[in-house]
Design a protein around this motif. Structure first.
Motif, PDB file in Angstrom:
ATOM      1  N   LEU A  36       0.825  -1.200   0.000  1.00  0.00           N
ATOM      2  CA  LEU A  36       0.000   0.000   0.000  1.00  0.00           C
ATOM      3  C   LEU A  36       0.869   1.263   0.000  1.00  0.00           C
ATOM      4  N   GLY A  37       1.917   1.275   0.803  1.00  0.00           N
ATOM      5  CA  GLY A  37       2.830   2.415   0.832  1.00  0.00           C
ATOM      6  C   GLY A  37       3.528   2.618  -0.499  1.00  0.00           C
ATOM      7  N   LEU A  38       3.962   1.535  -1.115  1.00  0.00           N
ATOM      8  CA  LEU A  38       4.607   1.623  -2.422  1.00  0.00           C
ATOM      9  C   LEU A  38       3.642   2.139  -3.477  1.00  0.00           C
ATOM     10  N   PHE A  39       2.399   1.677  -3.417  1.00  0.00           N
ATOM     11  CA  PHE A  39       1.394   2.141  -4.365  1.00  0.00           C
ATOM     12  C   PHE A  39       1.153   3.642  -4.229  1.00  0.00           C
ATOM     13  N   VAL A  40       1.012   4.094  -2.989  1.00  0.00           N
ATOM     14  CA  VAL A  40       0.792   5.527  -2.761  1.00  0.00           C
ATOM     15  C   VAL A  40       2.001   6.332  -3.224  1.00  0.00           C
ATOM     16  N   LEU A  41       3.204   5.866  -2.907  1.00  0.00           N
ATOM     17  CA  LEU A  41       4.414   6.570  -3.314  1.00  0.00           C
ATOM     18  C   LEU A  41       4.525   6.673  -4.834  1.00  0.00           C
ATOM     19  N   LEU A  42       4.328   5.559  -5.526  1.00  0.00           N
ATOM     20  CA  LEU A  42       4.431   5.582  -6.984  1.00  0.00           C
ATOM     21  C   LEU A  42       3.309   6.393  -7.622  1.00  0.00           C
ATOM     22  N   THR A  43       2.134   6.393  -7.033  1.00  0.00           N
ATOM     23  CA  THR A  43       1.037   7.194  -7.552  1.00  0.00           C
ATOM     24  C   THR A  43       1.331   8.685  -7.407  1.00  0.00           C
ATOM     25  N   VAL A  44       1.870   9.082  -6.263  1.00  0.00           N
ATOM     26  CA  VAL A  44       2.215  10.490  -6.041  1.00  0.00           C
ATOM     27  C   VAL A  44       3.340  10.917  -6.984  1.00  0.00           C
ATOM     28  N   VAL A  45       4.351  10.067  -7.144  1.00  0.00           N
ATOM     29  CA  VAL A  45       5.456  10.387  -8.060  1.00  0.00           C
ATOM     30  C   VAL A  45       4.931  10.541  -9.481  1.00  0.00           C
ATOM     31  N   GLU A  46       4.062   9.641  -9.907  1.00  0.00           N
ATOM     32  CA  GLU A  46       3.531   9.717 -11.265  1.00  0.00           C
ATOM     33  C   GLU A  46       2.636  10.946 -11.430  1.00  0.00           C
ATOM     34  N   TYR A  47       1.901  11.296 -10.401  1.00  0.00           N
ATOM     35  CA  TYR A  47       1.013  12.457 -10.472  1.00  0.00           C
ATOM     36  C   TYR A  47       1.806  13.744 -10.677  1.00  0.00           C
ATOM     37  N   PHE A  48       2.873  13.920  -9.912  1.00  0.00           N
ATOM     38  CA  PHE A  48       3.643  15.150 -10.015  1.00  0.00           C
ATOM     39  C   PHE A  48       4.596  15.157 -11.209  1.00  0.00           C
ATOM     40  N   ALA A  49       5.115  14.014 -11.618  1.00  0.00           N
ATOM     41  CA  ALA A  49       6.078  13.975 -12.716  1.00  0.00           C
ATOM     42  C   ALA A  49       5.408  13.875 -14.078  1.00  0.00           C
ATOM     43  N   GLN A  50       4.202  13.355 -14.130  1.00  0.00           N
ATOM     44  CA  GLN A  50       3.448  13.179 -15.374  1.00  0.00           C
ATOM     45  C   GLN A  50       4.307  12.518 -16.463  1.00  0.00           C
ATOM     46  N   PHE A  51       4.658  11.265 -16.194  1.00  0.00           N
ATOM     47  CA  PHE A  51       5.495  10.503 -17.113  1.00  0.00           C
ATOM     48  C   PHE A  51       4.759  10.194 -18.411  1.00  0.00           C
ATOM     49  N   ASN A  52       5.552   9.872 -19.432  1.00  0.00           N
ATOM     50  CA  ASN A  52       4.966   9.426 -20.692  1.00  0.00           C
ATOM     51  C   ASN A  52       4.654   7.934 -20.587  1.00  0.00           C
ATOM     52  N   THR A  53       4.303   7.325 -21.695  1.00  0.00           N
ATOM     53  CA  THR A  53       3.902   5.916 -21.693  1.00  0.00           C
ATOM     54  C   THR A  53       5.025   5.001 -21.229  1.00  0.00           C
ATOM     55  N   VAL A  54       6.244   5.271 -21.659  1.00  0.00           N
ATOM     56  CA  VAL A  54       7.371   4.420 -21.262  1.00  0.00           C
ATOM     57  C   VAL A  54       7.611   4.533 -19.758  1.00  0.00           C
ATOM     58  N   GLY A  55       7.541   5.732 -19.226  1.00  0.00           N
ATOM     59  CA  GLY A  55       7.729   5.923 -17.783  1.00  0.00           C
ATOM     60  C   GLY A  55       6.659   5.215 -16.966  1.00  0.00           C
ATOM     61  N   ARG A  56       5.432   5.304 -17.413  1.00  0.00           N
ATOM     62  CA  ARG A  56       4.336   4.615 -16.711  1.00  0.00           C
ATOM     63  C   ARG A  56       4.483   3.105 -16.795  1.00  0.00           C
ATOM     64  N   THR A  57       4.963   2.628 -17.930  1.00  0.00           N
ATOM     65  CA  THR A  57       5.188   1.191 -18.090  1.00  0.00           C
ATOM     66  C   THR A  57       6.274   0.710 -17.137  1.00  0.00           C
ATOM     67  N   VAL A  58       7.340   1.472 -17.017  1.00  0.00           N
ATOM     68  CA  VAL A  58       8.425   1.115 -16.097  1.00  0.00           C
ATOM     69  C   VAL A  58       7.913   1.124 -14.659  1.00  0.00           C
ATOM     70  N   ILE A  59       7.131   2.140 -14.303  1.00  0.00           N
ATOM     71  CA  ILE A  59       6.570   2.205 -12.956  1.00  0.00           C
ATOM     72  C   ILE A  59       5.654   1.014 -12.703  1.00  0.00           C
ATOM     73  N   PHE A  60       4.818   0.659 -13.660  1.00  0.00           N
ATOM     74  CA  PHE A  60       3.895  -0.463 -13.485  1.00  0.00           C
ATOM     75  C   PHE A  60       4.639  -1.771 -13.269  1.00  0.00           C
TER      76      PHE A  60
END
Length: 95
Positions: A36-60
């Motif tokens: 749950l903590g990792l999910f929240v952390l990665l969601t917040v990072v993705e929200y503020f950084a607004q990654f492209n498709t490759v970045g979101r794929t790497v995060i997923f």
């Protein structure tokens, strides 16, 4: 004499089962909190950084890999040891 030894072995076996059940319970709590903590952390990072498709794929896939590692380490290994798959503690270590 043999009867006392059998009682001792039964108590040690009960202790070993209880030990792995406690590790499983603790692992379940840790797994839930970490994932749950990792999910929240990665969601917040993705929200503020607004990654492209490759970045979101790497995060997923990194989230998926880390979550799998956590589940194996804290859930599946204690379950396997509870059912005596692999190396478990012996009676001397339990005593």
């Amino acid at each position: 004499m043999s009867n006392n030894y059998q009682i001792l072995i039964q108590k040690l076996d009960a202790f070993i089962r209880k030990y792995y059940k406690n590790r499983l319970l603790k692992g379940g709590i840790y797994s839930l909190a970490l994932i749950l903590g990792l999910f929240v952390l990665l969601t917040v990072v993705e929200y503020f950084a607004q990654f492209n498709t490759v970045g979101r794929t790497v995060i997923f896939y990194s989230f998926f890999a880390i979550a799998t590692y956590i589940l194996v380490q804290y859930i599946f290994i204690p379950i396997s040891k509870l059912y005596k798959f692999g190396k478990v503690i012996n009676h001397q270590q339990a005593a």
